[in-house]
Design an enzyme around this catalytic site. Sequence first.
Site, PDB file in Angstrom:
ATOM      1  N   ARG A  95      -2.877  -1.830  -6.399  1.00 51.91           N
ATOM      2  CA  ARG A  95      -2.050  -3.031  -6.250  1.00 51.91           C
ATOM      3  C   ARG A  95      -2.407  -3.982  -7.378  1.00 51.91           C
ATOM      4  O   ARG A  95      -3.471  -3.862  -7.991  1.00 51.91           O
ATOM      5  CB  ARG A  95      -2.303  -3.698  -4.896  1.00 51.91           C
ATOM      6  CG  ARG A  95      -3.741  -4.153  -4.682  1.00 51.91           C
ATOM      7  CD  ARG A  95      -3.963  -4.628  -3.267  1.00 51.91           C
ATOM      8  NE  ARG A  95      -5.371  -4.963  -3.021  1.00 51.91           N
ATOM      9  CZ  ARG A  95      -5.907  -5.177  -1.836  1.00 51.91           C
ATOM     10  NH1 ARG A  95      -5.145  -5.101  -0.746  1.00 51.91           N
ATOM     11  NH2 ARG A  95      -7.186  -5.470  -1.693  1.00 51.91           N
ATOM     12  N   MET A 105      -5.653  -7.713   8.034  1.00 51.42           N
ATOM     13  CA  MET A 105      -5.148  -6.868   9.118  1.00 51.42           C
ATOM     14  C   MET A 105      -6.057  -5.665   9.320  1.00 51.42           C
ATOM     15  O   MET A 105      -7.116  -5.586   8.706  1.00 51.42           O
ATOM     16  CB  MET A 105      -3.700  -6.474   8.830  1.00 51.42           C
ATOM     17  CG  MET A 105      -2.748  -7.646   8.975  1.00 51.42           C
ATOM     18  SD  MET A 105      -1.084  -7.264   8.410  1.00 51.42           S
ATOM     19  CE  MET A 105      -1.309  -7.042   6.670  1.00 51.42           C
ATOM     20  N   GLY A 147      -7.990  -7.719   3.790  1.00 51.31           N
ATOM     21  CA  GLY A 147      -8.875  -7.884   4.931  1.00 51.31           C
ATOM     22  C   GLY A 147      -8.280  -8.594   6.124  1.00 51.31           C
ATOM     23  O   GLY A 147      -8.955  -8.758   7.141  1.00 51.31           O
ATOM     24  N   CYS A 152       9.057 -39.175  -8.445  1.00 48.46           N
ATOM     25  CA  CYS A 152       7.696 -39.675  -8.686  1.00 48.46           C
ATOM     26  C   CYS A 152       6.822 -39.586  -7.449  1.00 48.46           C
ATOM     27  O   CYS A 152       5.726 -40.138  -7.416  1.00 48.46           O
ATOM     28  CB  CYS A 152       7.737 -41.108  -9.203  1.00 48.46           C
ATOM     29  SG  CYS A 152       8.474 -42.300  -8.065  1.00 48.46           S
ATOM     30  N   SER A 207      14.665 -42.893  -9.852  1.00 51.97           N
ATOM     31  CA  SER A 207      13.447 -42.123  -9.617  1.00 51.97           C
ATOM     32  C   SER A 207      13.309 -41.957  -8.107  1.00 51.97           C
ATOM     33  O   SER A 207      13.230 -42.953  -7.382  1.00 51.97           O
ATOM     34  CB  SER A 207      12.219 -42.839 -10.187  1.00 51.97           C
ATOM     35  OG  SER A 207      11.058 -42.067  -9.972  1.00 51.97           O
ATOM     36  N   TYR A 223      13.272 -34.977 -14.860  1.00 50.09           N
ATOM     37  CA  TYR A 223      11.824 -34.885 -14.991  1.00 50.09           C
ATOM     38  C   TYR A 223      11.170 -35.000 -13.626  1.00 50.09           C
ATOM     39  O   TYR A 223      11.783 -35.441 -12.653  1.00 50.09           O
ATOM     40  CB  TYR A 223      11.279 -35.976 -15.930  1.00 50.09           C
ATOM     41  CG  TYR A 223      11.362 -37.384 -15.379  1.00 50.09           C
ATOM     42  CD1 TYR A 223      10.336 -37.901 -14.571  1.00 50.09           C
ATOM     43  CD2 TYR A 223      12.454 -38.195 -15.651  1.00 50.09           C
ATOM     44  CE1 TYR A 223      10.418 -39.186 -14.055  1.00 50.09           C
ATOM     45  CE2 TYR A 223      12.539 -39.484 -15.147  1.00 50.09           C
ATOM     46  CZ  TYR A 223      11.518 -39.970 -14.351  1.00 50.09           C
ATOM     47  OH  TYR A 223      11.596 -41.239 -13.827  1.00 50.09           O
ATOM     48  N   LYS A 281       0.838  -1.207   0.000  1.00 55.34           N
ATOM     49  CA  LYS A 281       0.000   0.000   0.000  1.00 55.34           C
ATOM     50  C   LYS A 281       0.871   1.256   0.000  1.00 55.34           C
ATOM     51  O   LYS A 281       0.621   2.189  -0.767  1.00 55.34           O
ATOM     52  CB  LYS A 281      -0.927  -0.024   1.207  1.00 55.34           C
ATOM     53  CG  LYS A 281      -2.012   1.040   1.151  1.00 55.34           C
ATOM     54  CD  LYS A 281      -2.965   0.880   2.323  1.00 55.34           C
ATOM     55  CE  LYS A 281      -4.052  -0.138   2.024  1.00 55.34           C
ATOM     56  NZ  LYS A 281      -3.962  -1.387   2.713  1.00 55.34           N
ATOM     57  N   ASN A 319       7.922 -39.542  -1.205  1.00 56.53           N
ATOM     58  CA  ASN A 319       6.967 -39.806  -0.120  1.00 56.53           C
ATOM     59  C   ASN A 319       7.635 -40.668   0.966  1.00 56.53           C
ATOM     60  O   ASN A 319       7.669 -40.314   2.145  1.00 56.53           O
ATOM     61  CB  ASN A 319       5.718 -40.503  -0.649  1.00 56.53           C
ATOM     62  CG  ASN A 319       4.923 -39.623  -1.597  1.00 56.53           C
ATOM     63  OD1 ASN A 319       5.071 -38.409  -1.605  1.00 56.53           O
ATOM     64  ND2 ASN A 319       4.088 -40.243  -2.413  1.00 56.53           N
ATOM     65  N   ARG A 322      -3.616   2.601   8.356  1.00 52.41           N
ATOM     66  CA  ARG A 322      -3.916   1.377   7.610  1.00 52.41           C
ATOM     67  C   ARG A 322      -2.682   0.495   7.482  1.00 52.41           C
ATOM     68  O   ARG A 322      -1.561   0.981   7.341  1.00 52.41           O
ATOM     69  CB  ARG A 322      -4.452   1.710   6.212  1.00 52.41           C
ATOM     70  CG  ARG A 322      -5.620   2.664   6.219  1.00 52.41           C
ATOM     71  CD  ARG A 322      -6.066   3.046   4.817  1.00 52.41           C
ATOM     72  NE  ARG A 322      -6.831   1.978   4.185  1.00 52.41           N
ATOM     73  CZ  ARG A 322      -7.193   1.996   2.904  1.00 52.41           C
ATOM     74  NH1 ARG A 322      -6.818   2.998   2.124  1.00 52.41           N
ATOM     75  NH2 ARG A 322      -7.912   1.012   2.405  1.00 52.41           N
ATOM     76  N   GLY A 356      11.611 -41.527  -4.847  1.00 50.74           N
ATOM     77  CA  GLY A 356      10.296 -41.697  -4.231  1.00 50.74           C
ATOM     78  C   GLY A 356      10.231 -40.844  -2.982  1.00 50.74           C
ATOM     79  O   GLY A 356      10.497 -41.327  -1.871  1.00 50.74           O
ATOM     80  N   HIS A 413     -15.177  -8.921   1.309  1.00 51.37           N
ATOM     81  CA  HIS A 413     -14.153  -9.823   1.837  1.00 51.37           C
ATOM     82  C   HIS A 413     -14.343 -11.243   1.331  1.00 51.37           C
ATOM     83  O   HIS A 413     -13.399 -11.903   0.877  1.00 51.37           O
ATOM     84  CB  HIS A 413     -14.193  -9.811   3.371  1.00 51.37           C
ATOM     85  CG  HIS A 413     -13.353 -10.879   3.985  1.00 51.37           C
ATOM     86  ND1 HIS A 413     -13.878 -12.096   4.374  1.00 51.37           N
ATOM     87  CD2 HIS A 413     -12.033 -10.941   4.251  1.00 51.37           C
ATOM     88  CE1 HIS A 413     -12.911 -12.850   4.858  1.00 51.37           C
ATOM     89  NE2 HIS A 413     -11.795 -12.167   4.797  1.00 51.37           N
TER      90      HIS A 413
END
Length: 882
Positions: free
Chosen positions: A338, A105, A103, A839, A771, A859, A24, A775, A94, A773, A454
């Site tokens: 903005r 703050m 909205g 992956c 590859s 990739y 702002k 997870n 402000r 993994g 809002h």
Amino acid sequence: MTETKYVYDLSEGDMSMKPLLGGKGAGIAEMNRLGVPVPDAFTVTTEACVAAMNNASEWPDGLAEQIEAGLKRLEERTGKQLGSPTNPLLVSVRSGAVMSMPGMMDTILNLGISDESVAAVAALAGNDRFAWDCYRRFIQMYGEVVEGVDQHVYEDALTALKDSRGVESDTDLTAEDLKGLVATFKQLSNEALGGEWTSDPHEQLKRAVNAVFRSWLNPRAEVYRRANNISRDLGTAVNVQQMVFGNRGDTSATGVCFSRNPSTGVKELYGEFLVNAQGEDVVAGIRTPRPLAEMEAVLPEAFAELLETMQTLELHQKDMQDMEFTVEDSKLYMLQTRNGKRTAAAAVKTAVDMVAEGLITREEALLRIEPSQLDALLHPGIDPKETAKPITKGLPASPGAAVGGLCFSADDAAERGGRGEKVILCRYETTPDDIHGVMVAQGVLTAHGGMTSHAAVVARGMGITCVAGAKGLGIDAAAKQLTIAGRVYAEGDVITLNGSTGDVFDGALTLVPPSINEDFETVVAWADGVRRLGVRANAENFEDASKARELGAEGIGLCRTEHMFMVADRLPAVRRMILSESDAERAAALSEILPMQQADFEDVFTAMKGLPVTVRLLDPPLHEFLPNLVQQSLLVQKLELTGAPADQVTAESELLGQVKRLHELNPMLGTRGCRLGVLYPAIPEMQTRAIIRAALAVLAREGETVAVEIMIPLVALKTELAGQRAIVVKTAEEELAAAGQRLPYTVGTMIELPRAAVVADQIAEVADFFSFGTNDLTQTTIGISRDDAENGFLQAYVDREVLPRNPFESIDVDGVGGLVKMGVEKGKGAKPGLKCGVCGEHGGDPDSIEFFHKTGLDYVSCSPFRVPIARLAAARAQLLYG
């Protein structure tokens, strides 16, 4: 030592100072430099906020004095004085975060008005009602924001006054009414605070600045930052700006406008305004505003200047602008500009159009669109075949369609949504405190508010369907009921929202996937021309593989074979294989499974012909294909107690014995992955035959096939991979020899254990590709079970910032990421041509993709619907980091 500069006058700033002055403050300074009419101001920097935040709200040395000096200069420039009984200066206080947080703050308007100055304000304006309206607004905002008085204390008094006068709108109250309301508000404030109302405007200013600092850490701001990955270390600036008044009568107004439609991206007039109102009336949804086009008839000169200013600001910033303005006695003032929050569709269209208009380059366009936004373009809509009539209509505040059970509080929505229920949050109007409920809702329905309220702004930014200002809604939040046209809907009753039209429907309408438009295709095509990283998909059936290819996947990076085993008609044969007592029995069961696996692979290979497909051999422990231990024990007990036939009891008891034999206390680290292949080599042999036969069959039928990549899971040792590779190669060569054909194929492994990353140079010697993994690598690196952690402590860790983000959603760069980097460097160091991909689900996370790009992976692979996101994220990574 030079004192840190914490306060900047309006003329000292520009847009390049956004990290210091906030969005702002930098925006109004830049408008001032362009000659746009902006009320005079000074800005307290984000550094001041951070310093106070890090010191128990104690201001840094010199800040109080710099604020007083900044105020003195503002008084000199305006010719007015804060608290003066003859020529008072009124200011707004402000917030202004670096990253837009609409909205989240706090704001205080009309600071400087008091018993001593209200008469002068009235005299200077020639309008008593205006002065008392400003005064009552100030007490309410200051009391709520700064002193913490419950907002209902003021709202109830205002409502009671309107009821007693028989009026509906605030604007219908007279000057005498408002003067009495000020006295009531002061009395209520004193009672709530247990003392006298602070009347010193300089003290009020100090407290107001401090309140804005505090609001950076309020719960709704914290929730918003977490949802949008905004660092709490940025802090907020505070803007102290001379008030201009949209509530001075019928020649004054306030409003919000966008230089393009933030829902569609179309370059058209978009905005709302209110005559005789202040800015919070529009953005808070307190009064339902009028469309901006109607302003031409009411305030023609200000309207014409506004249109010219909108164009000037967009051309200068080269982006869609979200602007706030006030008209005081027919004169236009701009209060904020903005880059506008917009829907995914609008982001894509705006980017494409601005390239066509010559405003920005393709590369700049790609950097304008957040990859995660593309997900919203894949949200469903209402099936065109539906003939249901809407039960009411509101404003189409955020597009898409949503079906869910009604919920009347943000807390209830957060709780039910967190359990996986689909909910529609229904409110009279949302407030920033509702953010935690909005985030998990399928859609939001409000009775009040407009397109820039809002609810609308937050929902659009999050890709959540929203209908605002719907007509005829009777909401009883306490009773958890909604009444529309005489019909009562209770909590949990299902409705459907169409955020693209504003229609609301009874019940659950059929939703259909959206079509991907030309602008979408244009953007991802640009991305494909820029990115280095390849993008594949995780898929194991024809439908998912086809969808992945449609969305631009360049192959499959993970085809899980165990999901094929879980299908009901295969499970009996799989169980016979598991329960076999001899190699012969196991071979017989596997021979029954082989054609089923081959048929599955043929479907996937047909969808992906001409592209690479990485097939992961069986990974989970065998007990996952058998009944649950507890359930099987209870079944046997029940059969014994009820006198079931002996042969049935015997069969189920034998099955229970096998389940017990295979049961493991920690199966994730037990007999799974390549360990199954070591114990039962017939399994990888059967799967290899199915893969090669499927590839040859597709080649014969389609004239082309896939590039076969066979992946061995859960390898920790070079010897494990070497042994499994030998089985795969021997079997593949037997099949090719029998067919009299050659077919290129490669054999690689998943790097999903820390040891594999540490000795990646050794493993690379017997691997054609890696590859990652991520997870399982995350679980084994951090030492947490994903299912247990996500249902237990993990969210608390994120909330309390023990962890910056959920490490299963975005990669832990220092820990898990460090192992990925080590694995890539060691693997490619030992074998320069080694192909490396990822992956895990991180392959679809934009921040993780950025890391994978910098780490040198070849990739990423992700779920089909995240493929476009990955394509754009990979392009942005290339543009940002080369």
